[in-house]
Write a protein that holds these residues in place. Sequence first.
Motif, PDB file in Angstrom:
ATOM      1  N   ALA A  10       0.806  -1.211   0.000  1.00 13.80           N
ATOM      2  CA  ALA A  10       0.000   0.000   0.000  1.00 13.80           C
ATOM      3  C   ALA A  10       0.839   1.260   0.000  1.00 13.80           C
ATOM      4  O   ALA A  10       0.351   2.334  -0.330  1.00 13.80           O
ATOM      5  N   THR A  11       2.088   1.159   0.409  1.00 16.79           N
ATOM      6  CA  THR A  11       2.942   2.333   0.465  1.00 16.79           C
ATOM      7  C   THR A  11       4.203   2.096  -0.336  1.00 16.79           C
ATOM      8  O   THR A  11       4.652   0.967  -0.480  1.00 16.79           O
ATOM      9  N   ALA A  12       4.766   3.161  -0.873  1.00 18.79           N
ATOM     10  CA  ALA A  12       5.984   3.035  -1.680  1.00 18.79           C
ATOM     11  C   ALA A  12       7.235   3.026  -0.824  1.00 18.79           C
ATOM     12  O   ALA A  12       8.304   2.698  -1.301  1.00 18.79           O
ATOM     13  N   ALA A  13       7.138   3.418   0.431  1.00 16.32           N
ATOM     14  CA  ALA A  13       8.319   3.513   1.284  1.00 16.32           C
ATOM     15  C   ALA A  13       8.190   2.530   2.437  1.00 16.32           C
ATOM     16  O   ALA A  13       7.758   2.870   3.529  1.00 16.32           O
ATOM     17  N   LEU A  14       8.515   1.287   2.179  1.00 15.45           N
ATOM     18  CA  LEU A  14       8.344   0.251   3.182  1.00 15.45           C
ATOM     19  C   LEU A  14       9.440  -0.783   3.032  1.00 15.45           C
ATOM     20  O   LEU A  14       9.792  -1.180   1.931  1.00 15.45           O
ATOM     21  N   ALA A  15      10.002  -1.220   4.137  1.00 14.21           N
ATOM     22  CA  ALA A  15      10.950  -2.333   4.120  1.00 14.21           C
ATOM     23  C   ALA A  15      10.397  -3.433   5.001  1.00 14.21           C
ATOM     24  O   ALA A  15       9.905  -3.182   6.091  1.00 14.21           O
ATOM     25  N   LEU A  16      10.446  -4.668   4.510  1.00 15.13           N
ATOM     26  CA  LEU A  16       9.987  -5.810   5.289  1.00 15.13           C
ATOM     27  C   LEU A  16      11.175  -6.667   5.678  1.00 15.13           C
ATOM     28  O   LEU A  16      12.053  -6.933   4.851  1.00 15.13           O
ATOM     29  N   PHE A  17      11.202  -7.117   6.913  1.00 13.33           N
ATOM     30  CA  PHE A  17      12.291  -7.966   7.375  1.00 13.33           C
ATOM     31  C   PHE A  17      11.686  -9.229   7.970  1.00 13.33           C
ATOM     32  O   PHE A  17      10.962  -9.166   8.966  1.00 13.33           O
ATOM     33  N   ALA A  18      11.941 -10.375   7.349  1.00 10.46           N
ATOM     34  CA  ALA A  18      11.425 -11.634   7.867  1.00 10.46           C
ATOM     35  C   ALA A  18      12.282 -12.062   9.045  1.00 10.46           C
ATOM     36  O   ALA A  18      13.482 -12.267   8.919  1.00 10.46           O
ATOM     37  N   ALA A  19      11.666 -12.183  10.183  1.00  8.04           N
ATOM     38  CA  ALA A  19      12.412 -12.485  11.402  1.00  8.04           C
ATOM     39  C   ALA A  19      12.641 -13.984  11.520  1.00  8.04           C
ATOM     40  O   ALA A  19      11.736 -14.776  11.290  1.00  8.04           O
ATOM     41  N   ALA A  20      13.858 -14.380  11.892  1.00  9.89           N
ATOM     42  CA  ALA A  20      14.153 -15.788  12.123  1.00  9.89           C
ATOM     43  C   ALA A  20      13.496 -16.213  13.433  1.00  9.89           C
ATOM     44  O   ALA A  20      13.755 -15.635  14.483  1.00  9.89           O
ATOM     45  N   ALA A  21      12.630 -17.191  13.374  1.00 11.62           N
ATOM     46  CA  ALA A  21      11.887 -17.612  14.554  1.00 11.62           C
ATOM     47  C   ALA A  21      12.564 -18.795  15.214  1.00 11.62           C
ATOM     48  O   ALA A  21      13.143 -19.647  14.551  1.00 11.62           O
ATOM     49  N   PRO A  22      12.508 -18.895  16.553  1.00  8.86           N
ATOM     50  CA  PRO A  22      13.036 -20.080  17.227  1.00  8.86           C
ATOM     51  C   PRO A  22      12.282 -21.323  16.810  1.00  8.86           C
ATOM     52  O   PRO A  22      11.168 -21.244  16.279  1.00  8.86           O
ATOM     53  N   ALA A  23      12.869 -22.478  17.039  1.00  9.43           N
ATOM     54  CA  ALA A  23      12.225 -23.733  16.677  1.00  9.43           C
ATOM     55  C   ALA A  23      10.865 -23.833  17.353  1.00  9.43           C
ATOM     56  O   ALA A  23      10.713 -23.582  18.547  1.00  9.43           O
ATOM     57  N   GLY A  24       9.852 -24.174  16.585  1.00 11.97           N
ATOM     58  CA  GLY A  24       8.510 -24.338  17.106  1.00 11.97           C
ATOM     59  C   GLY A  24       7.691 -23.069  17.102  1.00 11.97           C
ATOM     60  O   GLY A  24       6.480 -23.110  17.319  1.00 11.97           O
ATOM     61  N   ALA A  25       8.316 -21.919  16.867  1.00 12.96           N
ATOM     62  CA  ALA A  25       7.570 -20.664  16.859  1.00 12.96           C
ATOM     63  C   ALA A  25       7.221 -20.276  15.440  1.00 12.96           C
ATOM     64  O   ALA A  25       7.864 -20.697  14.486  1.00 12.96           O
ATOM     65  N   ALA A  26       6.198 -19.476  15.309  1.00 10.20           N
ATOM     66  CA  ALA A  26       5.768 -19.017  13.983  1.00 10.20           C
ATOM     67  C   ALA A  26       6.660 -17.876  13.522  1.00 10.20           C
ATOM     68  O   ALA A  26       7.019 -16.996  14.310  1.00 10.20           O
ATOM     69  N   ALA A  27       7.032 -17.898  12.249  1.00  7.72           N
ATOM     70  CA  ALA A  27       7.837 -16.816  11.691  1.00  7.72           C
ATOM     71  C   ALA A  27       6.980 -15.570  11.575  1.00  7.72           C
ATOM     72  O   ALA A  27       5.775 -15.641  11.387  1.00  7.72           O
ATOM     73  N   GLY A  28       7.610 -14.405  11.683  1.00  7.79           N
ATOM     74  CA  GLY A  28       6.871 -13.162  11.598  1.00  7.79           C
ATOM     75  C   GLY A  28       7.593 -12.157  10.736  1.00  7.79           C
ATOM     76  O   GLY A  28       8.667 -12.420  10.211  1.00  7.79           O
ATOM     77  N   PHE A  29       6.987 -10.979  10.620  1.00  8.69           N
ATOM     78  CA  PHE A  29       7.563  -9.913   9.830  1.00  8.69           C
ATOM     79  C   PHE A  29       7.674  -8.668  10.686  1.00  8.69           C
ATOM     80  O   PHE A  29       6.797  -8.386  11.505  1.00  8.69           O
ATOM     81  N   ALA A  30       8.727  -7.939  10.486  1.00  5.61           N
ATOM     82  CA  ALA A  30       8.868  -6.621  11.077  1.00  5.61           C
ATOM     83  C   ALA A  30       9.035  -5.626   9.939  1.00  5.61           C
ATOM     84  O   ALA A  30       9.727  -5.912   8.962  1.00  5.61           O
ATOM     85  N   ALA A  31       8.385  -4.486  10.039  1.00  2.67           N
ATOM     86  CA  ALA A  31       8.421  -3.492   8.968  1.00  2.67           C
ATOM     87  C   ALA A  31       9.094  -2.228   9.457  1.00  2.67           C
ATOM     88  O   ALA A  31       8.976  -1.859  10.626  1.00  2.67           O
ATOM     89  N   ALA A  32       9.809  -1.568   8.547  1.00  2.00           N
ATOM     90  CA  ALA A  32      10.473  -0.309   8.877  1.00  2.00           C
ATOM     91  C   ALA A  32      10.454   0.586   7.648  1.00  2.00           C
ATOM     92  O   ALA A  32      10.533   0.098   6.525  1.00  2.00           O
TER      93      ALA A  32
END
Length: 530
Positions: A10-32
């Motif tokens: 939706a925005t032109a100025a966005l960075a997504l960083f896929a976070a490395a999740a510990p074993a058994g945890a769900a992977a997530g995203f952090a945006a900046a």
Amino acid sequence: MTPSPRLRVATAALALFAAAAPAGAAAGFAAAPLAPRNPAPAGARPFAVLAPADTGVTVNNVYSDPRMWGDRFREFTLGALETGIAVADFDRDGRPDIYAVSKNGPCALYLQRAPFAFEDVAAAAGVAAELDPGAGKAGAAVVDINQDGWPDLYLCRYDAPNLLFVNNGAAGGPLAFTERAAEYGLAIKDASVHASFADYDRDGDLDAYLVTNILDFSKSPQGRRDYLLRNDAGKFADASKAAGIWGLTQGHAALWFDANGDTWPDLYVANDFETPDRFYLNLGDGTFKDVVDERLPHVTYFSMSADAGDINNDGLVDFVVTDMRDRTHAGFMAGMEEIGRGLWEMERVTELIPQYMWNAVYLNSGHDRFLESAHLFGMQATGWTWAARFADLDCDGRLDAFFTSGMLRNFVDADLVDRQNRAPTLTARAAVWKNAAERREPALAYRNLGDLHFEDVSAAWGLDRTGIAFGCAIADLDGDGDPDLVYASCNEPPVVVRNDTASGHRLAVKLAGRAPNLDAIGAELRLETA
């Protein structure tokens, strides 16, 4: 194939960083948010070649070995002449840094202290590589060899052991590296040119392919064999023969990509002269099959470089291989009389795939065949081309193309070739070339217009700098979301080019994997937008 999930930006100025999740945890995203753009002034071209004095990138790429014009003349002029550029955030401060190889002088490691302001710390960090000054250096590759999260460097050298500089990872302290190639089985002494890392056997760790060229022309004028190096618990072992890697080659580039969509990394090797390129299809059992004559209609003759990307946005990976053909007919006729006299053709093995002295752009048909389309795109001749790079330079959603070119001398000039052939000794032959003029050529950029059309925008974009240019890295140096360029220049400092594109959408994605592949090399990211 399972349909790709859709990610709408939706925005032109966005960075997504896929976070490395510990074993058994769900992977997530952090945006900046990305850094603000610095658009070009009104009337200026969208790319700016920055002065060395302004950037601090000032160390010359020195070509000074006297043996180049002496007893190593054939090896140094017919073999691995190129030098490389590597970009990574070596000190992990959030700003990409530059490692620049010097053929015969000290290499430079430029830490970026502020946007486009660099400081050379190579000597203090232990990566200047001044050991064995007579050993010419070629390509450099970044790899986290010990999976500690800090980028390491693998440096290829000629007739001297390759060097592996392991980042000591002193967060907050001075950057320092330790040379450990022998410990990892990577201190290979050969005519090394370039190393490329990938997990070819999909066991989770990164393996390597090492390209070689001529070591001793009198003993083996067709070059050397390449190395497929399998990573076994952090120790690299030569798996070439068992894996089906074959023959002598004068290689310049090795390109990993998934050519047939089966999730196994395949390999394309670009070879100079009459030995055809290799197109190794990964069979998924630790072995490869060379399918170059099954999947391609023809290949280049003097293959210099290669890169891959989806240039028509159909979800299939295409690739380009460059040759050394002059851009003009007159230049070609004056420079390649040997072709007209059939000298190269007499050396070529006619039973193998046809070779033509043009660039090749291979469109993936999705049916195990590639369609060669360089003339369709107008990119069939780009001079003596050392680096080909696909990148969306203008942020319009389509991959553009950038090429570096030039040569120490015009070694295919027919008049000079004849003069060399009449010279009575090897020293006299070398003197013909030493006293000749350099072959300086402009860099080239082609904008992807869509619908299989490209436009030469080299001058319009400010990317047509003339010189002798070798390896090239494309990276977002200032964090504003558009790709900048750095490329090696002969007997000059690296060329740093800032992207001042004012429009277009930007999305930067950083993937985080798990050890022993923390950088998620080999992952595939599919985006679908409106």
